[in-house]
Enzyme design. Structure first.
Site, short mmCIF file in Angstrom:
data_model
loop_
_atom_site.label_atom_id
_atom_site.label_comp_id
_atom_site.label_asym_id
_atom_site.label_seq_id
_atom_site.Cartn_x
_atom_site.Cartn_y
_atom_site.Cartn_z
N THR A 12 1.08 -1.40 -0.05
CA THR A 12 -0.06 0.14 -0.49
C THR A 12 0.56 1.25 -0.38
O THR A 12 2.08 0.84 0.16
CB THR A 12 -0.44 -0.41 1.40
N LYS A 17 -2.89 2.95 6.56
CA LYS A 17 -3.06 2.40 6.57
C LYS A 17 -1.95 1.21 6.97
O LYS A 17 -1.53 0.23 8.04
CB LYS A 17 -3.47 1.55 5.16
N GLU A 44 -3.58 -1.46 -10.10
CA GLU A 44 -4.82 -1.32 -10.46
C GLU A 44 -5.67 -2.24 -9.82
O GLU A 44 -5.76 -3.40 -10.47
CB GLU A 44 -5.16 -1.24 -12.04
N ASP A 73 -7.30 -6.04 1.70
CA ASP A 73 -8.20 -4.62 0.79
C ASP A 73 -9.44 -5.14 1.40
O ASP A 73 -10.05 -6.06 1.81
CB ASP A 73 -8.76 -5.29 -0.65
N SER A 74 -10.48 -3.82 2.14
CA SER A 74 -11.23 -3.41 2.56
C SER A 74 -12.63 -2.24 2.77
O SER A 74 -11.78 -2.01 1.82
CB SER A 74 -10.60 -2.98 4.24
N PHE A 154 -9.72 7.83 10.00
CA PHE A 154 -9.68 7.67 8.87
C PHE A 154 -11.45 7.14 8.65
O PHE A 154 -12.12 5.87 9.03
CB PHE A 154 -8.23 8.05 8.06
N TYR A 156 -14.44 6.23 6.55
CA TYR A 156 -15.79 6.13 7.09
C TYR A 156 -15.48 5.46 8.36
O TYR A 156 -16.82 5.93 9.28
CB TYR A 156 -16.21 5.12 7.00
N ASP A 157 -14.38 5.88 9.71
CA ASP A 157 -14.50 5.67 10.91
C ASP A 157 -15.40 6.87 11.79
O ASP A 157 -15.86 6.65 13.26
CB ASP A 157 -13.17 5.34 11.70
N LYS A 177 -10.49 0.26 18.60
CA LYS A 177 -10.33 0.47 17.16
C LYS A 177 -9.94 -0.73 16.72
O LYS A 177 -10.55 -1.80 16.43
CB LYS A 177 -10.26 1.76 16.83
#
Length: 198
Positions: A12, A17, A44, A73-74, A154, A156-157, A177
């Protein structure tokens, strides 16, 4: 005599992350990411599932970097939106990586909807020399809040409250978290697998 820590390269360029993974891994590994290897091409993400995208990234980066490569991937799956934004979580608002726009669209689409159950899901893939070694997954159930709460985290947290909490991930702080997050749960599986390999 001290032995060097094994290296784990995270596929990444997302500093948030990498920091999360580094914090969760602790001092067991030297954690680097793609920014440490300027020659690596962007991968990509053309997959339609978290597993496909995580595999694409892990395989591609491991072809250019020695040792173990970890990718994830999340994203956020909202039941009332038929699982969206899902694999398109980072571009949901129309601009890749624009968290504010993503959150604005989510608030807009959830307006007036009573059913607010959702989950963060994470799939992680380990690869070496262009080959998949193993894959892992983790999820955390919760609900979408009516408005953003908190300044931490960060993505949608600020809009996601995990089950058992009234506070958002952005309010709970990284330690709480990470102990329950989708990424934390997947990474626990990764660490257990790596320790079992010796």
């Amino acid at each position: 005599m001290t032995s060097e820590k094994p290296r784990l390269v995270v596929a990444t360029r997302n500093a948030h992350k990498t920091a999360e993974i580094r914090e969760m891994v602790g001092d067991r590994f030297e954690v680097l990411d793609a920014t440490a290897f300027p020659g690596l091409s962007e991968v990509e993400e053309t997959g339609t599932t978290f597993l496909e995208n995580a595999t694409l990234k892990a395989v591609a980066v491991s072809q250019g970097v020695g040792g173990l490569v970890l990718s994830d991937d999340s994203g956020l799956e909202v039941d009332a939106l038929d699982g969206r934004p899902g694999v398109w979580s980072s571009s949901f608002g129309g601009e890749e990586g624009n968290h504010a726009k993503n959150n604005e669209r989510l608030i807009r689409e959830m307006a007036g909807i009573a059913e607010r159950s959702a989950r963060f899901r994470c799939v992680m893939v380990l690869a070496r020399d262009g080959e998949v070694v193993a894959d892992f997954s983790g999820a955390v159930e919760g609900r979408i809040l009516d408005r953003a709460q908190g300044e931490g985290g960060f993505g949608y947290d600020p809009l996601f409250a995990p089950d058992g909490h009234d506070s958002s991930f952005a309010e709970l702080g990284s330690e709480v978290k990470n102990s329950m997050s989708h990424r934390g749960r997947a990474l626990q599986e990764v660490m257990a697998w790596m320790e079992a390999q010796g």
